[in-house]
Every structure is written in structure tokens, then in C-alpha cells.
Design an enzyme around this catalytic site. Structure first.
Site, PDB file in Angstrom:
ATOM      1  N   GLU A 424      -3.449   4.591   2.278  1.00 25.88           N
ATOM      2  CA  GLU A 424      -1.991   5.119   2.229  1.00 25.88           C
ATOM      3  C   GLU A 424      -1.979   6.720   1.729  1.00 25.88           C
ATOM      4  O   GLU A 424      -2.549   6.919   0.845  1.00 25.88           O
ATOM      5  CB  GLU A 424      -1.110   4.495   1.178  1.00 25.88           C
ATOM      6  CG  GLU A 424       0.264   4.891   0.832  1.00 25.88           C
ATOM      7  CD  GLU A 424       0.702   4.059  -0.375  1.00 25.88           C
ATOM      8  OE1 GLU A 424       0.052   2.978  -0.894  1.00 25.88           O
ATOM      9  OE2 GLU A 424       1.699   4.301  -0.769  1.00 25.88           O
ATOM     10  N   ASP A 502      -1.619   1.803  -2.545  1.00 20.39           N
ATOM     11  CA  ASP A 502      -1.308   1.779  -4.191  1.00 20.39           C
ATOM     12  C   ASP A 502      -0.887   0.628  -4.667  1.00 20.39           C
ATOM     13  O   ASP A 502      -0.342  -0.133  -4.091  1.00 20.39           O
ATOM     14  CB  ASP A 502      -0.380   2.984  -4.323  1.00 20.39           C
ATOM     15  CG  ASP A 502      -0.991   4.362  -4.068  1.00 20.39           C
ATOM     16  OD1 ASP A 502      -2.126   4.628  -4.088  1.00 20.39           O
ATOM     17  OD2 ASP A 502       0.150   5.172  -3.897  1.00 20.39           O
ATOM     18  N   ASP A 504       1.604  -0.227  -6.267  1.00 22.95           N
ATOM     19  CA  ASP A 504       3.063  -0.142  -6.673  1.00 22.95           C
ATOM     20  C   ASP A 504       3.880  -0.620  -5.490  1.00 22.95           C
ATOM     21  O   ASP A 504       3.130  -1.108  -4.498  1.00 22.95           O
ATOM     22  CB  ASP A 504       3.239   1.097  -6.855  1.00 22.95           C
ATOM     23  CG  ASP A 504       2.961   2.029  -5.706  1.00 22.95           C
ATOM     24  OD1 ASP A 504       2.771   1.767  -4.618  1.00 22.95           O
ATOM     25  OD2 ASP A 504       3.206   3.310  -5.644  1.00 22.95           O
ATOM     26  N   ASP A 506       5.883   0.455  -3.130  1.00 23.83           N
ATOM     27  CA  ASP A 506       5.383   1.275  -1.883  1.00 23.83           C
ATOM     28  C   ASP A 506       4.444   0.728  -1.214  1.00 23.83           C
ATOM     29  O   ASP A 506       4.138   0.452  -0.055  1.00 23.83           O
ATOM     30  CB  ASP A 506       5.543   2.623  -2.095  1.00 23.83           C
ATOM     31  CG  ASP A 506       6.805   3.382  -1.857  1.00 23.83           C
ATOM     32  OD1 ASP A 506       7.746   2.502  -1.480  1.00 23.83           O
ATOM     33  OD2 ASP A 506       7.149   4.566  -2.030  1.00 23.83           O
TER      34      ASP A 506
END
Ligand code: 0RA
Length: 639
Positions: A424, A502, A504, A506
Site C-alpha cells: 500500500e 498498514d 489501520d 484504510d
């Protein structure tokens, strides 16, 4: 004389069961977890047969604390009378002789009989203890076996006004690698059986834990099955289309419903067995559907001036269907015996579908209109996708080499040794490029989020730039196997495809988008286990010169407890891959010697489909519910 014969017959059955103990895999498929669960299905299938014969409507399964299993039903009860020819009780015969079932019941054909059709005697042979109670003729009969050998003759142990059979068995730990049952695996099959045999109540109770209990009963049968499968989809018509009929001694049952998605979801069963490789019934259904809808289209001149050619797959876009046939002599073919071979079934199903679906279309013009519109749109999109694919290919030829510019490829050319990280963002991509071992690790940085393929037709998917880049990098091509330009796993350039995002929200979203793409358009990659999820650490905990990377909260708490005496402890939470320097990223997440990878598996196609529809589909409410329900429980999305 009779005593001698009795002994002779007993020895014969002992030899039979001995063969089962010597080569268990030949009878139940394996001695692993799948074979273990198969024991339960084998016993339940006998109760299902009793239900199909019209004598039983309730089956209860219990997983006991010691991993033994009880299956009870309210059928007629296995006969206990003395069997003159065989010189033993019918009950003993059923439990100690391979394929004894047919000896009694000539009138009604045996339908289920399990995947391998081996009967309860195999379960008996492979159990350290099996106890059976028969409720019949106002009496309770009892018999006990150890590894298939009877302890004693059948005994009367009480009286009752019920009828039925109760079998309790404990799988032999000398035979099975693991003797631990999965509540979810058993539940899934029992739910399926309840859908396939409408009106039968099946319960499962896990005594190992307090709250685990299910009761399955579906008076709607296959129609309820469709509603379950499509729970999170938007149907084109409110009720599933259902037919069932007995023809030529074959029982057919079909339920189907179109929804507004682009996924085809057809399940076929023969004698309650999920024929994952299809066969005669499935091909008959597809032929019937194609013939019927094409006839309707041309009869009503619905194509008008549209020059598009409608193919079978266009008629199945957004179609969920279940086909169930029951017949007396099923031939199961293929390596896993999950393909129905009886070719006569194909023509019967085809003409049946043509008749009844044809009638349905005539009688329901507004539904027909919606279905036909969808079929035509699918054909138009398929044609557009073909053109888009040609353009994409021409472009890569002109680019030279055919590999996307963003790809940092590895030097090794043997796919078995190679892996690709789909990363990403450019910054993490940069760290990954610096931290990798360039001999066998390739890096493909993605910019932002890829298209949600759950909401897009094939032409859009193929035209999406980031998806094109992924397909080019993998080298597999794209699309249905049937057309020669389509997906070909033998061209895969990397054995491991590793999604690295990541930790998180997203990152989780990007990961799900990628998984949805692989699941819907390259399912073979998931089936063959090529797709992995990287597990970057969540924290770095430091005390003096000592540093630990930590991958979850429990681990963090453990270390903090261990270090509770120390002062100057610092905790760094990693929100993104970009916060690590290349060396840290390599050590924690990329280096095969030290990293943790999650292999994405698809154990349950039905559940996987439901999860993806829910996460990525149009309906917002079920998604919100799922996320709320699971936010605290789920760490890794395992599909
Ligand atoms: C043989 C003959 C009959 C029933 C059964 C077997 C039978 C087997 C199992 C195994 C689990 N539950 C079962 N229920 C029945 C027919 C008996 C009759 O004619 O009364």
C-alpha cells in the site's frame, strides 16, 4: 451346527471390520480431521435415510466433553430381531458388516449413505467404544462394541413408548491423527442437510462449551437455502423460483433466484452430497436454462436491434441456484468422487428446466423482463471486456516486455522460488524495495484503493488501471478459463502473493478490496493457497538496549508484565508500514526466517461468498452489523 455358523459369520464380519481398521482412508477418505468428521456424517446419513423414508423428523447430535459423539433420531429404530440366515441379530449385522443396510430395506432405496457409502459398521470399526440404544416395540435395547467387536449380545435395558436409534461413539485415537471435533464444521454440514431435507429438525449441542447450540429446520427447503445464501444481496424478484418433481424414479428439486450482483453461485447435490465438480445434473440445468431463456428471447424478439450474442454465462450472471437430485444408483466420479456421472440425469434435468422455467417466464412477464435485461447487459459488458483486454494487451506489447513500470521485479525466474509483495502506497513501497532480498522478492506498490469489484461488471474491472497492473505483474491473464485469453495459473510468476498493508482501517480496506478481487476473479489462487497476508508488528517495546516487536495486544501485555520491574520502558505503536525503516520492515515483516505470514484459505465457499457480499456489496445495514459484531473479536479476516 447353528453355533458353528454363528461363529463363521461373526468371523467374516470381524475380517471385514479389520480391513477397515487396516486401511481406514480407503473407507472414510482420510484419518485426518476430514475423516474424523466423516464418521458423524455417516451416522447422520442413516438417520436422514430414515427421514427420507418418511419415518423420522428429528435428529440430535451431541459433542460430549470427552470428544465422543451421540447421534439420535426418532425413526423406526434399527431392527433387533434375530436374522436366521446370518445367525446374528439384525442390529449386530448392521453394525458389524460392510454394506449391510441394503439387506433389509428393499422397498425404499437408500439415498444418502455418505460420500463413500460405507455405513455405520465403519464408524463402529474405527471407534474405541460404540454404544447403541434402540427404542422399538416398547422396549429399549442396548449393545456395546469395542473397536467393532461386540461385548455381548443385544440386551433389553428398559421400556419406552418411543421409537428411534441412539448411537454414541468415541473415535479411536489409535486411528485418527486428531480426535477433536469442530462445532462449526459439523454445524455447516447439518445446516446443509436441513436445507436439503425439508421439514427435518436437526440440532447440534456442544457440551464442551456452554453456549454452543443450533437447531436447524427449514420447511421451505431449497427456497430457504437460497434466501440464506443471498441474505445480503438484492434480489431481482421477491421469491426464489422453485420446482420439484419425481421423474423416472429420480427426484429433482431446483430453486433459483436472480440478484443484482455479477456473481454466479450454483450449488449442486446428488443424494445430499455436495457435488463440487458438478456432473450430469449441473450440466443438464445449465443447458436447460440456456435453451429456455434463449427461446424466450427470440420468441418475443427481445434483442431487437442489439447485435450481441448471448452466451450461457450471461444467463447466469447474478444467479443463485441450488439443484438437488436423489436417485437410486448414483455414480460418483473423479478423484474426490464429487461429480455425478449418471448421464441420463442430464437430459431429464434439461427438459424439466425447459418446461417449468419456460412456463414461469410466460406467466411472470415483469420478472422475465428484468432477467432478460440483465442477461443482455451482461453480454454487452462481456463484449466490451474482450475489447478492453485486447487494448490492454496491445498496450503492454507496445510498452515492451509486458511488465508494469512500477514493478520492482526479482532476478530469480523460477516462480516456485519467487514472491511478490503488493504494498500500500509509494512510501511503504520504497522501504520495501530497499529492505527486500532482490533475488527472489518483487515489490509492487499500489496507489490508493483498487476498484471494488463486487459492485462492478467485468468490463469495468478489466479497464481499471491498478487491476491491469496487478494482472500484468502476476502474468496469469484474466477472465474465465473457457476463453483462451483467460486466467491461466500455470503462467503465475510468483508462488507467493503477499498483501502488505498498514495495520489501520484504510489498510484493512485495501486488503479486503484485493482479496475480493482475487476471490471473485482469480479464485484458483486462493484455492491453491498462493495468497498471503503480511503481518507487520503493531508495537515496538523498548527498555534500555532491548527491543521487542509485538504483533498483538496479548503479546504486548505479556511483555509488559514480564518487564514490570524495569523503568524507562517505551512503547511505539506502528500505524503504518512507512514508520519503519527498510531494515526494520525487512526483519519484522518480509524476511522468511523471521516474519509471520497468514495464508488465505477458502474452507467454506458458502461462508466466503456471504462474507464478501456483506463486506463489499450494496447493502449497508448487514455490513454495519457484521463490523459491530466482530470488531472486537476478529483480528484476521480469514475467508
Ligand atoms: C435397517 C432397516 C430399517 C431401519 C434401519 C436399518 C435404520 C438404521 C438406522 C441408523 C440410524 N438410524 C436408523 N434408523 C433405522 C427398517 C426397519 C423396519 O422395517 O422397521
Amino acid at each position: 451346527m447353528s453355533n458353528q455358523q454363528y461363529t463363521a459369520n461373526s468371523i467374516k464380519s470381524l475380517k471385514g471390520l479389520d480391513a477397515v481398521r487396516k486401511r481406514p482412508a480407503m473407507y472414510i477418505g482420510s484419518t485426518g480431521s476430514s475423516g474424523l468428521h466423516h464418521l458423524v456424517y455417516e451416522v447422520v446419513d442413516n438417520s436422514i435415510d430414515e427421514a427420507l423414508a418418511g419415518f423420522c423428523n428429528r435428529i440430535d447430535v451431541i459433542i460430549h466433553g470427552d470428544e465422543s459423539i451421540t447421534v439420535s433420531d426418532n425413526g423406526r429404530g434399527i431392527p433387533v430381531d434375530y436374522h436366521n440366515e446370518e445367525k446374528m441379530s439384525a442390529l449386530q449385522l448392521v453394525l458389524t458388516t460392510l454394506h449391510a443396510g441394503g439387506k433389509f430395506d428393499n422397498s425404499s432405496y437408500k439415498v444418502s449413505g455418505g460420500l463413500h457409502g460405507v455405513g455405520v459398521s465403519c464408524v463402529n470399526a474405527l471407534s474405541s467404544v460404540l454404544q447403541v440404544e434402540i427404542f422399538r416395540d416398547n422396549k429399549i435395547y442396548f449393545m456395546e462394541f469395542k473397536r467393532g467387536v461386540p461385548n455381548d449380545d443385544v440386551k433389553i435395558i428398559g421400556s419406552t413408548d418411543l421409537t428411534g436409534t441412539k448411537i454414541k461413539f468415541k473415535p479411536d485415537s489409535d486411528i485418527f491423527e486428531s480426535v477433536s471435533f469442530s462445532f462449526d464444521v459439523l454445524s455447516k454440514r447439518l445446516r446443509e442437510l436441513a436445507f436439503l431435507n425439508k421439514g427435518v429438525t436437526i440440532t447440534i449441542n456442544d457440551e464442551r462449551s456452554e453456549e454452543k447450540f443450533h437447531e436447524f429446520c427449514y420447511p421451505g427447503g431449497l427456497s430457504s437455502f437460497i434466501s440464506y445464501l443471498d441474505e445480503n444481496k438484492t434480489p431481482l424478484h421477491s421469491e426464489p423460483i422453485c420446482f420439484n418433481q419425481s421423474r423416472d424414479n429420480i427426484e429433482l428439486e431446483i430453486a433459483m433466484q436472480y440478484n443484482d450482483s455479477y456473481t454466479e453461485n450454483i450449488f449442486s447435490f446428488a443424494n445430499n452430497i455436495n457435488t463440487i465438480d458438478g456432473g450430469a445434473h449441473l450440466s443438464g440445468f445449465k443447458k436447460g436454462l440456456t435453451r429456455c431463456i434463449n427461446t424466450y428471447i427470440s420468441k418475443n424478439n427481445l434483442l431487437k436491434n442489439n447485435k450481441v450474442e448471448i452466451k450461457g454465462e450471461d444467463l447466469r450472471e447474478g444467479l443463485t441456484a441450488v439443484i438437488s437430485v436423489k436417485l437410486s444408483n448414483p455414480q460418483f466420479e473423479g478423484q474426490t468422487k464429487t461429480k455425478l456421472g449418471n448421464s441420463i440425469v442430464s437430459g431429464i434435468v434439461e427438459s424439466y428446466v425447459v418446461d417449468v422455467l419456460g412456463m414461469f417466464l410466460e406467466e411472470n412477464p415483469s420478472i422475465s423482463k428484468k432477467i432478460i435485461e440483465k442477461c443482455i447487459n451482461s453480454a454487452v459488458a462481456r463484449e466490451a471486456a474482450r475489447r478492453a483486454r485486447q487494448i490492454a494487451r496491445r498496450k503492454t506489447v507496445m510498452d515492451g516486455g509486458g511488465l508494469p513500470g512500477k514493478l520492482a521485479d526479482c532476478s530469480e525466474k523460477d516462480p516456485n522460488k519467487c514472491e511478490i509483495f503488493i504494498v500500500e502506497g509509494d512510501s511503504a513501497g520504497g522501504s520495501a524495495k530497499m529492505g527486500r532480498d532482490r533475488t527472489f522478492q518483487a515489490i509492487l506498490p499500489l496507489k490508493g484503493k483498487i476498484l471494488n469489484v463486487e459492485k462492478a461488471r467485468i468490463d469495468k474491472v478489466i479497464s481499471h488501471e491498478e487491476i491491469q497492473i496487478i494482472v500484468q505483474a502476476l502474468g496469469t491473464g484474466f477472465g474465465k478459463n473457457v476463453d483462451d485469453e483467460g486466467f491461466d495459473i500455470s503462467k503465475l510468476r510468483y508462488n507467493k502473493i503477499i498483501i502488505m498493508t498498514d495495520a489501520d482501517v484504510d489498510g484493512a480496506h485495501i486488503r479486503t478490496l484485493l482479496l475480493t478481487f482475487f476471490f471473485r476473479h482469480m479464485p484458483e489462487l486462493i484455492e491453491k493457497g498462493n495468497v498471503y497476508i503480511a503481518q507487520p508488528p503493531l508495537y515496538k517495546i523498548k527498555s534500555g538496549s532491548e527491543e521487542r516487536y509485538v504483533f498483538n495486544d496479548e503479546e504486548k501485555d505479556l511483555i509488559l508484565k514480564e518487564w514490570s520491574e524495569r523503568k524507562n520502558i517505551s512503547i511505539q505503536r506502528y500505524k503504518g508500514l512507512g514508520e519503519m525503516n527498510p531494515e526494520q520492515l525487512a526483519d519484522t515483516t518480509m524476511n522468511p526466517d523471521t516474519r509471520i505470514l497468514l495464508n488465505v484459505k477458502m474452507e467454506d465457499v458458502v461462508e466466503a461468498d456471504r462474507v464478501f457480499t456483506m463486506l463489499m456489496g450494496e447493502e449497508v445495514e448487514p455490513r454495519r452489523r457484521f463490523i459491530e459484531n466482530n470488531a472486537t473479536k476478529v483480528k484476521n479476516l480469514d475467508i
